[in-house]
Write a protein that holds these residues in place. Sequence first.
Motif, short mmCIF file in Angstrom:
data_model
loop_
_atom_site.label_atom_id
_atom_site.label_comp_id
_atom_site.label_asym_id
_atom_site.label_seq_id
_atom_site.Cartn_x
_atom_site.Cartn_y
_atom_site.Cartn_z
N ARG A 1 -11.35 -11.12 1.53
CA ARG A 1 -10.91 -10.38 2.72
C ARG A 1 -9.70 -11.06 3.35
NH1 ARG A 1 -15.13 -11.14 6.59
NH2 ARG A 1 -13.80 -12.70 7.62
N SER A 2 -8.79 -10.25 3.88
CA SER A 2 -7.64 -10.77 4.61
C SER A 2 -7.56 -10.12 5.98
CB SER A 2 -6.34 -10.49 3.84
OG SER A 2 -5.89 -9.17 4.07
N ASN A 3 -6.70 -10.67 6.83
CA ASN A 3 -6.46 -10.07 8.14
C ASN A 3 -5.28 -9.10 8.11
OD1 ASN A 3 -4.35 -11.85 7.86
ND2 ASN A 3 -4.67 -12.91 9.83
N VAL A 4 -4.90 -8.65 6.92
CA VAL A 4 -3.83 -7.66 6.79
C VAL A 4 -4.44 -6.26 6.90
CG1 VAL A 4 -1.85 -6.94 5.42
CG2 VAL A 4 -2.79 -9.25 5.13
N CYS A 5 -3.82 -5.41 7.69
CA CYS A 5 -4.36 -4.06 7.86
C CYS A 5 -4.00 -3.18 6.67
CB CYS A 5 -3.83 -3.43 9.15
SG CYS A 5 -2.06 -3.07 9.12
N GLY B 1 0.82 -1.21 0.00
CA GLY B 1 0.00 0.00 0.00
C GLY B 1 0.84 1.25 0.00
N ARG B 2 0.34 2.29 -0.63
CA ARG B 2 1.09 3.54 -0.72
C ARG B 2 1.30 4.16 0.66
NH1 ARG B 2 -2.02 6.51 -4.41
NH2 ARG B 2 -3.09 7.60 -2.72
N THR B 3 0.36 3.93 1.60
CA THR B 3 0.45 4.52 2.93
C THR B 3 1.18 3.62 3.92
OG1 THR B 3 -1.61 5.74 2.61
CG2 THR B 3 -0.88 5.43 4.88
N THR B 4 0.79 2.35 3.98
CA THR B 4 1.30 1.46 5.04
C THR B 4 2.37 0.50 4.57
OG1 THR B 4 -0.50 -0.12 4.65
CG2 THR B 4 -0.88 1.60 6.28
N GLY B 5 2.68 0.47 3.28
CA GLY B 5 3.79 -0.34 2.80
C GLY B 5 3.47 -1.80 2.61
N PRO C 1 -6.26 4.57 4.60
CA PRO C 1 -6.51 5.44 3.45
C PRO C 1 -5.22 5.73 2.69
CG PRO C 1 -7.76 6.21 5.33
CD PRO C 1 -6.90 5.09 5.83
N GLY C 2 -5.31 5.69 1.38
CA GLY C 2 -4.14 5.87 0.53
C GLY C 2 -3.60 4.56 -0.02
N ASP C 3 -3.97 3.44 0.63
CA ASP C 3 -3.52 2.12 0.17
C ASP C 3 -4.37 1.58 -0.98
OD1 ASP C 3 -1.44 1.95 2.00
OD2 ASP C 3 -2.66 0.93 3.51
N ILE C 4 -5.53 2.18 -1.22
CA ILE C 4 -6.47 1.66 -2.22
C ILE C 4 -5.79 1.48 -3.58
CG2 ILE C 4 -8.60 2.15 -3.49
CD1 ILE C 4 -9.03 1.50 -0.56
N GLY C 5 -6.05 0.33 -4.20
CA GLY C 5 -5.51 0.05 -5.52
C GLY C 5 -4.21 -0.74 -5.50
N GLY D 1 -10.89 -0.76 10.26
CA GLY D 1 -9.84 -0.67 11.26
C GLY D 1 -8.64 0.07 10.72
N ASN D 2 -7.49 -0.14 11.36
CA ASN D 2 -6.25 0.51 10.93
C ASN D 2 -5.06 -0.32 11.39
OD1 ASN D 2 -5.51 1.33 13.71
ND2 ASN D 2 -7.29 2.69 13.49
N CYS D 3 -3.87 0.13 11.07
CA CYS D 3 -2.68 -0.65 11.39
C CYS D 3 -2.18 -0.41 12.81
CB CYS D 3 -1.59 -0.37 10.37
SG CYS D 3 -1.95 -1.07 8.74
N ALA D 4 -2.81 0.51 13.54
CA ALA D 4 -2.43 0.72 14.94
C ALA D 4 -3.19 -0.24 15.85
CB ALA D 4 -2.71 2.16 15.35
N SER D 5 -4.48 -0.42 15.58
CA SER D 5 -5.31 -1.28 16.44
C SER D 5 -5.67 -2.60 15.77
CB SER D 5 -6.59 -0.54 16.83
OG SER D 5 -7.34 -0.17 15.69
N GLY D 6 -5.35 -2.75 14.48
CA GLY D 6 -5.70 -3.97 13.75
C GLY D 6 -6.89 -3.74 12.85
N GLY D 7 -6.99 -4.54 11.80
CA GLY D 7 -8.11 -4.38 10.88
C GLY D 7 -8.09 -5.42 9.79
#
Length: 231
Positions: free
Chosen positions: A177-181, A148-152, A184-188, A206-212
Amino acid sequence: MSPFRTAWRAALALVLLLGWSAALGPDARAGERGQDRASVVVHGGDTLYSTVGRCTVGFNARSGSTMYGSVTGRCAQGAGATWYADPALTVAVGVTAGVSYPGNDYAAVRYTDTTGSYPGEVSLGSAGTRDITAAANPVVGQQVCHAGRTTGYRCGTVQAVNVTVNYGGGIVYGLFRSNVCSEPGDIGGPAFSGGTALGIIAGSSGNCASGGFTYYQPVVEWLSAYGLSIY
C-alpha cells in the motif's frame, strides 16, 4: 474516341469500383498493411482491448524471445483469449497466457504480433516515459510513483507490505500500500521507484480530491509465476 481516352476511362472506373488500394495492386496493399502492423507499440501503462472491455498493461517482460504484458487478474477474468491494440478490435496483438485471481491479482498476456514493438519503458502520459530495467519487492518508506489511466502520474511512499484486501468477490494476499491516490480506471497501471518495477495498481480507497491510498500487486510475484524478466 481515342484508344488512350477509352483506356483512361476504363482505369478510372476500375478505381472507383474497387477503391484505390485495389487498383494499386496486391504488392502495394501488402506494403500498406505491413506499415500499419509495424506501427503497433505497446508500453507499460498503455491499454489493451478485448471483446468485453479494456485493461491497462502494467509492465512488459520477456522469456527468451517471447514478450509478455502484465494486467490485473480481475480485469483479465472473462476477457476472452485475444487482446487487441485498438478499441475497434481489428489489430490483434496477444492472447491470455494465464490468470491468477483471487489469492493473487495478476494475469499475463503473451504478445503474438511479432511485427509490433513492446518496449521496456512505461508511459507516463504527458510526463513522457520511464525506462524500467529491473524489478524488486517494495520496502516500507520507499518512494513509489504510479501512472494511472484516469489520474495520471503521481508519487508518494510505500506505507505497508504484505497487505490482505477483500474485494467482495475474492480475497487477495500479499499486496502493498502507498499514500498515493488513485481512482476508477487507474487499475493495472505500473508502479515503480526510479527505473525499478514494484507492482501494478490493484485497488484503492478514497480519491484524489480528498486523499486516499492505493494497493498494488507486487510485480516480482508475477515475474516469478511465469518465469519472466524485465528488460
